[in-house]
Design a protein around this motif. Sequence first.
Motif, PDB file in Angstrom:
ATOM      1  N   LYS A   1       0.832  -1.196   0.000  1.00 12.85           N
ATOM      2  CA  LYS A   1       0.000   0.000   0.000  1.00 12.85           C
ATOM      3  C   LYS A   1       0.876   1.260   0.000  1.00 12.85           C
ATOM      4  CE  LYS A   1      -3.019   2.465   3.085  1.00 12.85           C
ATOM      5  NZ  LYS A   1      -3.528   2.460   4.450  1.00 12.85           N
TER       6      LYS A   1
ATOM      7  N   ARG B   1       2.132   0.006  11.957  1.00 11.34           N
ATOM      8  CA  ARG B   1       0.906   0.811  11.953  1.00 11.34           C
ATOM      9  C   ARG B   1       1.232   2.300  11.963  1.00 11.34           C
ATOM     10  NH1 ARG B   1      -2.918  -2.071  10.863  1.00 11.34           N
ATOM     11  NH2 ARG B   1      -3.755  -3.770  12.082  1.00 11.34           N
TER      12      ARG B   1
ATOM     13  N   GLU C   1       2.373   3.235   8.607  1.00 11.73           N
ATOM     14  CA  GLU C   1       1.242   3.205   7.685  1.00 11.73           C
ATOM     15  C   GLU C   1       0.397   4.472   7.828  1.00 11.73           C
ATOM     16  OE1 GLU C   1      -1.784   0.426   8.616  1.00 11.73           O
ATOM     17  OE2 GLU C   1      -2.665   0.469   6.624  1.00 11.73           O
TER      18      GLU C   1
ATOM     19  N   MET D   1      -7.770   2.714   6.078  1.00 12.71           N
ATOM     20  CA  MET D   1      -7.221   1.729   7.006  1.00 12.71           C
ATOM     21  C   MET D   1      -8.335   1.091   7.818  1.00 12.71           C
ATOM     22  SD  MET D   1      -4.571   2.499  10.070  1.00 12.71           S
ATOM     23  CE  MET D   1      -5.080   1.898  11.662  1.00 12.71           C
TER      24      MET D   1
ATOM     25  N   GLU E   1     -10.544  -1.365   5.820  1.00 10.54           N
ATOM     26  CA  GLU E   1      -9.922  -2.670   5.613  1.00 10.54           C
ATOM     27  C   GLU E   1     -10.008  -3.515   6.874  1.00 10.54           C
ATOM     28  OE1 GLU E   1      -5.455  -4.221   5.183  1.00 10.54           O
ATOM     29  OE2 GLU E   1      -5.818  -2.173   4.521  1.00 10.54           O
ATOM     30  N   LEU E   2      -9.759  -2.860   8.018  1.00 13.14           N
ATOM     31  CA  LEU E   2      -9.829  -3.570   9.297  1.00 13.14           C
ATOM     32  C   LEU E   2     -11.229  -4.102   9.536  1.00 13.14           C
ATOM     33  CD1 LEU E   2      -7.767  -1.367  11.751  1.00 13.14           C
ATOM     34  CD2 LEU E   2      -7.260  -3.654  10.991  1.00 13.14           C
TER      35      LEU E   2
ATOM     36  N   ARG F   1     -11.753  -7.207   7.519  1.00 11.27           N
ATOM     37  CA  ARG F   1     -11.057  -8.357   8.111  1.00 11.27           C
ATOM     38  C   ARG F   1     -11.806  -8.883   9.324  1.00 11.27           C
ATOM     39  NH1 ARG F   1      -5.389  -8.150   6.416  1.00 11.27           N
ATOM     40  NH2 ARG F   1      -4.760  -9.588   8.027  1.00 11.27           N
TER      41      ARG F   1
ATOM     42  N   TYR G   1     -12.865 -11.140  18.344  1.00 12.34           N
ATOM     43  CA  TYR G   1     -13.024 -10.234  17.204  1.00 12.34           C
ATOM     44  C   TYR G   1     -14.205  -9.303  17.403  1.00 12.34           C
ATOM     45  CZ  TYR G   1      -9.424 -12.193  14.257  1.00 12.34           C
ATOM     46  OH  TYR G   1      -8.221 -12.541  13.741  1.00 12.34           O
TER      47      TYR G   1
ATOM     48  N   GLU H   1      -7.850  -2.188  20.398  1.00 15.36           N
ATOM     49  CA  GLU H   1      -7.305  -3.072  19.368  1.00 15.36           C
ATOM     50  C   GLU H   1      -6.283  -4.035  19.961  1.00 15.36           C
ATOM     51  OE1 GLU H   1      -5.814  -2.155  15.004  1.00 15.36           O
ATOM     52  OE2 GLU H   1      -6.610  -0.423  16.032  1.00 15.36           O
TER      53      GLU H   1
END
Lengths: 372, 131
Positions: A48, A178, A181, B1, B4-5, B8, B68, B130
Motif C-alpha cells: 500500500k 501501523r 502506515e 485503514m 480494511e480492518l 477483516r 473479534y 485493538e
Amino acid sequence: MNGNIATDFIMWFLFLAFFAYIMRELEIWRIIRDIERYISLYKSIRDKALVVTLNTFKEVAAKTKSRLDLKMLEERVMGLVESVLIEPVSMDPFGIVGKLKHIVLTGDRTATQEVKRLIPEASETDVENLKNLIAASRSLNIIYKSVDHVYRLGRKFKSIWLLYQLQALLPFVTEAMRALESSLEAFTNGFPVGDGAGPLLAARFIKKFGGNELKIEEIAEETIMAEVPFKNRKVLVIKAKGPSGVTGRLDDAFEEIVVKRKIPVKMVITVDAALKFEGEKTGTIAEGVGVAIGGLGIEKFNIEKTAAREKIPLYAVLIKMSEIDALSVMSREVCEAINVALKNVERIIEERSQENDIVVLIGVGNTIGISP
Amino acid sequence: MSEELRKRRFQAIVFHTFILVLSIIVVIILTLLNLRLGEDTGEAPNLMPFQIFILIIAFYSAMEVWRYYKIRIPEMSLVEVLKCNKCGYVEKRRPQKGDFVFKKVGECPKCGGVIFIESIYKEVKARKSER
Ligand SMILES: [Zn+2]
C-alpha cells in the motif's frame, strides 16, 4: 473381562499421548498461522505504501504538468526504497558523529536530487513530502523483509524457539508498522503529524509574541530563526522551515548563533515529542534538563557539545505520545497539550532567566504542515 | 485503514462462527448416533474422545468470535480550525490537501480581518481496544 480393562487402559493411554502430541503440533501450527497472518498484513501495508508513493508522484507530476515515464518512475522509486544507508565503522568511535552526519546529509541530498530528476518542476514542499513517503516505504520494506527472513529461517530449521521469539516481538513490530502506515495519510496531504509538536509550539510562540514586524531568517539550511521579544527578554526561536516535511539542521543553527555570531545565550529550551509508556496518557508533559532530540543523535550530540563548552544550561519540555501518534496526523490530545506546554515554556523562561537575557527556544521535530 | 480492518474483522467473525456452528452440529450428530446405536445393539461405541476434541474446537472458535467481536475499530475524522486574527471568530471544517497551520485562507465574514488556519488535528470518535 480383565483383558478388556487392560485394552481399555492402553487405549486411553495412547489417546492421551496422541492428544499431548496433537496439542503441541497445534501450538506450533497456531504460532505459524499467527506469524503468517502478521506477515501478510505487513506485506499489504508495504505494498500500500508503494502504491501511495507512486500515486503521489503521479499527482505531483500532473499538478506541475510534467511528463512522467511510468516504467522508469516505478524503477527509480523501487531503487530509492531499496537503497541503504551504511553506518560508519564504530570500532574507533572518535569523530563518528561527524562522519555519520556527513553520510546522512549525503543520503538526504541524493534523495532530493533523485526526486527532482523525476519531477524537475516539483515545489520544495512536494519534494520533501515525496522524500518522506519514500522514507516511510523504505522503513516498511525493511521491517517486512527482516520479519519474513526470521520466519522463513524458523520454518526451515523447524526452530520453535526462533518462532516463539519472533512472535513475542510482533506487538512492537506491528506498532511500528501501523505508525508508518498512518504516516502515509499525513505525508500525502501535507498535514501536521504528532512529531510536529515541537515545531508547532515554536510557531505558536512566534505567532503569540512575535507581533507584526517580525524578523524571520533562514539561519541554516531548511531551518529558520525568529527573534521574538518576550517579557523584556529576547527569545531566539529555532525551528525547521515549514510547511514542507523537514526536521531542519538545528545543530547548525545553534552553532551559527553561539559560535559564529557569538550571541551570549543564557539558556536553551528544547521542545520535542517523546515516546510515552503504554500506561501513560497521550499529551502528558514532562520537564527536564538536557537536550530533547530523538533520531540518530547527531544534532543532540552537537548541541550538547556546544552548550557544554559555553556552559549554557539546557532545559527540555517533552510532550508524550505513542509511536502511532507521533507519525500520524496530529491527534487532538497532542494539539491541546501543546498549549499547556507553551505555558510551561513561558514559565521556564520567566523563572530561570533574568530580564534582557537572550534565550534560545528550539522546536524539534518534523514541521510538515506547519508554517513558518 | 479502518475500512480494511472492518472487512477483516467481519470475515474473521463469519469464519469462526461457521466453525463453531459446524462443530456443534457434529457433536449433536455424534451424540444422537451414540444413543441410536445404544438402543439398537445395547452396546454403544465410545465416541467420547471425539466429542471432547470437537468441543475444544468449538470452544476455541467461540473465543475467537468473542475476541473479534470485542475489537472496536476507531473512527477518525480530520478537523481544521480556522480563526480570525482580530475578533477571534472560529470556524471548523475538513482540511483540504495542501493546507497547513498558519496558512492564510481568506477574510473574516464578521470583521474583515485575516483568517488563518489555527490547527489541524485528528479526532477519534470511538476509542479503540485493538489487539
Ligand atoms: Zn474577524
